[in-house]
Design an enzyme around this catalytic site. Structure first.
Site, PDB file in Angstrom:
ATOM      1  N   HIS A 187     -49.766 -29.368 -52.479  1.00 31.49           N
ATOM      2  CA  HIS A 187     -48.793 -30.296 -51.899  1.00 31.49           C
ATOM      3  C   HIS A 187     -49.472 -31.360 -51.037  1.00 31.49           C
ATOM      4  CE1 HIS A 187     -45.467 -26.941 -52.142  1.00 31.49           C
ATOM      5  NE2 HIS A 187     -45.775 -27.450 -53.324  1.00 31.49           N
TER       6      HIS A 187
HETATM    7  C1  LIG Z   1     -49.253 -27.700 -60.351  1.00 30.80           C
HETATM    8  C2  LIG Z   1     -48.324 -28.267 -59.320  1.00 30.80           C
HETATM    9  C3  LIG Z   1     -47.136 -27.588 -59.040  1.00 30.80           C
HETATM   10  C4  LIG Z   1     -46.271 -28.111 -58.074  1.00 30.80           C
HETATM   11  N1  LIG Z   1     -45.067 -27.493 -57.868  1.00 30.80           N
HETATM   12  C5  LIG Z   1     -44.173 -28.075 -57.040  1.00 30.80           C
HETATM   13  C6  LIG Z   1     -42.848 -27.574 -56.942  1.00 30.80           C
HETATM   14  O1  LIG Z   1     -42.434 -26.681 -57.674  1.00 30.80           O
HETATM   15  N2  LIG Z   1     -42.015 -28.153 -56.026  1.00 30.80           N
HETATM   16  C7  LIG Z   1     -42.416 -29.173 -55.211  1.00 30.80           C
HETATM   17  O2  LIG Z   1     -41.643 -29.597 -54.358  1.00 30.80           O
HETATM   18  N3  LIG Z   1     -43.652 -29.706 -55.341  1.00 30.80           N
HETATM   19  C8  LIG Z   1     -44.506 -29.206 -56.254  1.00 30.80           C
HETATM   20  N4  LIG Z   1     -45.730 -29.787 -56.435  1.00 30.80           N
HETATM   21  C9  LIG Z   1     -46.015 -31.035 -55.722  1.00 30.80           C
HETATM   22  C10 LIG Z   1     -45.245 -32.210 -56.311  1.00 30.80           C
HETATM   23  O3  LIG Z   1     -45.084 -32.082 -57.708  1.00 30.80           O
HETATM   24  C11 LIG Z   1     -46.012 -33.483 -55.998  1.00 30.80           C
HETATM   25  O4  LIG Z   1     -46.270 -33.527 -54.615  1.00 30.80           O
HETATM   26  C12 LIG Z   1     -45.265 -34.739 -56.379  1.00 30.80           C
HETATM   27  O5  LIG Z   1     -44.873 -34.668 -57.728  1.00 30.80           O
HETATM   28  C13 LIG Z   1     -46.155 -35.953 -56.117  1.00 30.80           C
HETATM   29  O6  LIG Z   1     -45.507 -37.120 -56.559  1.00 30.80           O
HETATM   30  P1  LIG Z   1     -46.285 -38.507 -56.475  1.00 30.80           P
HETATM   31  O7  LIG Z   1     -45.355 -39.534 -56.990  1.00 30.80           O
HETATM   32  O8  LIG Z   1     -46.829 -38.654 -55.095  1.00 30.80           O
HETATM   33  O9  LIG Z   1     -47.541 -38.351 -57.448  1.00 30.80           O
HETATM   34  P2  LIG Z   1     -47.603 -37.921 -58.973  1.00 30.80           P
HETATM   35  O10 LIG Z   1     -46.305 -37.361 -59.429  1.00 30.80           O
HETATM   36  O11 LIG Z   1     -48.797 -37.050 -59.113  1.00 30.80           O
HETATM   37  O12 LIG Z   1     -47.818 -39.280 -59.763  1.00 30.80           O
HETATM   38  C14 LIG Z   1     -49.008 -40.040 -59.761  1.00 30.80           C
HETATM   39  C15 LIG Z   1     -49.159 -40.693 -61.134  1.00 30.80           C
HETATM   40  O13 LIG Z   1     -50.098 -41.747 -61.035  1.00 30.80           O
HETATM   41  C16 LIG Z   1     -50.966 -41.706 -62.157  1.00 30.80           C
HETATM   42  N5  LIG Z   1     -52.231 -42.342 -61.750  1.00 30.80           N
HETATM   43  C17 LIG Z   1     -53.094 -41.883 -60.813  1.00 30.80           C
HETATM   44  N6  LIG Z   1     -54.117 -42.742 -60.669  1.00 30.80           N
HETATM   45  C18 LIG Z   1     -53.899 -43.756 -61.532  1.00 30.80           C
HETATM   46  C19 LIG Z   1     -54.613 -44.927 -61.838  1.00 30.80           C
HETATM   47  N7  LIG Z   1     -55.748 -45.238 -61.196  1.00 30.80           N
HETATM   48  N8  LIG Z   1     -54.125 -45.759 -62.801  1.00 30.80           N
HETATM   49  C20 LIG Z   1     -52.959 -45.457 -63.447  1.00 30.80           C
HETATM   50  N9  LIG Z   1     -52.242 -44.340 -63.176  1.00 30.80           N
HETATM   51  C21 LIG Z   1     -52.696 -43.498 -62.222  1.00 30.80           C
HETATM   52  C22 LIG Z   1     -51.089 -40.230 -62.452  1.00 30.80           C
HETATM   53  O14 LIG Z   1     -51.579 -39.986 -63.755  1.00 30.80           O
HETATM   54  C23 LIG Z   1     -49.674 -39.742 -62.201  1.00 30.80           C
HETATM   55  O15 LIG Z   1     -48.871 -39.847 -63.361  1.00 30.80           O
HETATM   56  C24 LIG Z   1     -46.608 -29.298 -57.375  1.00 30.80           C
HETATM   57  C25 LIG Z   1     -47.803 -29.971 -57.666  1.00 30.80           C
HETATM   58  C26 LIG Z   1     -48.647 -29.471 -58.641  1.00 30.80           C
HETATM   59  C27 LIG Z   1     -49.901 -30.232 -58.963  1.00 30.80           C
END
Ligand SMILES: Cc1cc2nc3c(=O)[nH]c(=O)nc-3n(C[C@H](O)[C@H](O)[C@H](O)COP(=O)(O)OP(=O)(O)OC[C@H]3O[C@@H](n4cnc5c(N)ncnc54)[C@H](O)[C@@H]3O)c2cc1C
Length: 495
Positions: A433
């Site tokens: 997280h």
């Molecule tokens: C295995 C796992 C299980 C989890 N389980 C839970 C859960 O059950 N409940 C919960 O509340 N939280 C959970 N979490 C945490 C939660 O899913 C994340 O904190 C949340 O989804 C993050 O969202 P975000 O938009 O910050 O990033 P992300 O959803 O990770 O999105 C970032 C995106 O940017 C893209 N990207 C990155 N760098 C680049 C670049 N340079 N150029 C182009 N694209 C790029 C990536 O490929 C990705 O698609 C979990 C996390 C993981 C990894």
């Protein structure tokens, strides 16, 4: 030229793209490092299945990072703890590979968040809970006060829980903990201590993240384009004004122009991208040969929820067929997660995770190279605070007492009574997280990278909208809050 270029079609990026493209005259282009699909029927089934987290060693859907979770502590039995972090690298980002737990953060988190941004009205408890409601279509409590029933994201609690979770819940009830039927109840009616079924963004066995829920339904808009297999390597500036990005796609480099760049690349990659673009500590950037655009404390502070895995033997109960965590117990800053299925080959070994939700320890992310293919160095510094260790020991002792009360459960003797520090190190893991690498904060906050609208301070035309900006540790898993964050930014984007 596009009006808004969104880097990352992840949890926040998909929702934000859908919202910003509601205005037909606003041109939005999304680039994603991993694969994207234009129709939910084309998404591979292992990505959609809620009972599978497709993050194993062969998975093509994830980024992987080495991390130092903890340095060896003063106890002679403790040792350095290293781990591998994963993050989703596909349409929907980490939300497409996660556990489907969809629980709102609590009012105290937003009182602290708002205070961290100089008393910002955008992030106060009164401001954010209506925004959670806009996102959800709660299939159990949609008609109840404080809930939504027409948002894009379905939310449901299991009706057929796995035996491991049920047995743990029965032990919690027998120990006097109250049941909380709705862990997303409005703040005034949500008990802080108790156990309950986990609200999940799952419908008919399908994990419904913001890719399928928000972006795909509007993918045909003429003013919205989404491109996969494009990794952004640097934000381009003219002076302090962003004018676009550099990227690599299938081995070839290119540039994209944009009026505004919104970085939604997740807490690891968003920070790494800002640093590679010259936003960071000037001394360290120069050491890596990166020209400085603006000084900022990017990556200097992050938080994550440490988790201690407590295993026990219990023969003869069936494996869960739903999401990994169907029940949780909340007690002070501890969340206890009885997993619905074991992690190893032995079907009789079960695990309960004990997570510290408001750790004091702050971690650090640093680039080791200007090369965009080199992963950053991540140091969580878990267990570096005595109060964190105390809280985890107490949480583990509580979990062990509850497990011991489950008929037929056999816990290893080391877990009962006083839990030694070395046991924390031996079974230390992370909840995955990670947040706060580009903290939101007031203008005079030396730890702040973005302002209350997620605009990066010191430059023009760049925002970060994802879990990187959370200025406080969240008392619950972050997914629902990431969606709320993107929704709230969209609500105020043009203001
Ligand atoms: C295995 C796992 C299980 C989890 N389980 C839970 C859960 O059950 N409940 C919960 O509340 N939280 C959970 N979490 C945490 C939660 O899913 C994340 O904190 C949340 O989804 C993050 O969202 P975000 O938009 O910050 O990033 P992300 O959803 O990770 O999105 C970032 C995106 O940017 C893209 N990207 C990155 N760098 C680049 C670049 N340079 N150029 C182009 N694209 C790029 C990536 O490929 C990705 O698609 C979990 C996390 C993981 C990894």
């Amino acid at each position: 030229m596009v009006d808004t270029l969104i880097v990352g079609a992840g949890t926040a990026g998909c929702l934000l793209a859908a919202r910003l493209s509601e205005r037909p005259e606003h041109r939005v282009h999304v680039v994603e490092a991993g694969p994207v699909w234009s129709d939910v029927r084309a998404v591979p089934s292992e990505v959609l299945r809620a009972d599978v987290m497709p993050i194993g060693p062969e998975s093509p859907w994830v980024w992987r990072y080495p991390a130092r979770l903890a340095d060896a502590g003063p106890d002679s039995g403790s040792r350095d703890v290293d781990a591998e972090l994963v993050r989703g690298r596909l349409l929907g980002g980490s939300g497409a590979v996660n556990g489907g737990y969809f629980v709102r953060a609590i009012a105290e988190d937003f009182a602290a968040w708002s205070a961290a941004v100089g008393g910002s009205a955008l992030w106060s408890p009164d401001a954010v809970f209506p925004v959670y409601r806009q996102i959800e279509r709660d299939l159990d409590f949609g008609a109840a006060p404080g809930h939504g029933d027409d948002g894009p994201v379905p939310v449901r609690r299991t009706s057929n829980p796995a035996p491991a979770g049920l047995e743990f819940a029965a032990a919690a009830a027998a120990a006097g903990f109250p049941e909380i039927p709705d862990l997303n109840a409005p703040p005034e009616s949500l008990p802080r201590i108790g156990f309950g079924p986990v609200p999940c963004n799952v419908e008919d066995g399908v994990l419904v993240g913001t890719g399928p829920a928000c972006l795909l339904p509007v993918a045909g808009r003429p003013n919205l384009t989404v491109a996969g297999a494009i990794t952004v390597t640097r934000i381009r500036f003219r002076g302090d004004r962003a004018v676009g990005v550099e990227f690599v796609a299938r081995g070839r480099a290119g540039v994209l122009d944009a009026d505004r760049v919104v970085v939604c690349a997740g807490a690891v990659e968003s920070a790494a991208l800002l640093l590679r673009s010259g936003i960071g500590d000037p001394t360290r950037l120069r050491e890596l040969g990166i020209p400085v655009v603006a000084p900022a404390p990017v990556g200097e502070w992050f938080t994550d929820h440490p988790e201690i895995g407590v295993e026990y033997r219990r023969a003869g109960i069936a494996r869960g067929t739903g999401v990994p965590v169907e029940y949780v117990l909340h007690h002070d800053a501890i969340e206890i997660r009885p997993y619905a299925f074991g992690f190893g080959a032995d079907p009789d070994t079960h695990r309960v995770g004990v997570a510290l939700m408001r750790p004091r320890a702050a971690g650090r992310l640093r680039l080791v190279s200007a090369d965009p293919t080199a992963p950053p160095r991540l140091e969580h510094r878990y267990l570096s605070s005595a109060s964190d260790r105390d809280a985890l020991r107490a949480g583990v002792a509580l979990a062990a007492d509850l497990i011991a009360a489950i008929p037929g459960a056999r816990l290893s003797p080391g877990w009962r009574g006083r839990v030694e520090d070395r046991a924390l190190y031996a079974d230390l893991a992370t909840s995955q997280h990670l947040s706060g690498t580009c903290r939101m904060g007031a203008a005079d906050d030396e730890r702040a990278v973005v302002d209350e609208r997620c605009r990066v301070r010191g430059v023009r035309g760049v925002s970060v909208v994802d879990l990187s900006v959370a200025p406080v540790a969240l008392s619950r898993g972050p997914q629902a809050t990431v969606m709320m964050l993107a929704q709230q930014v969209a609500n105020h984007f043009a203001a």
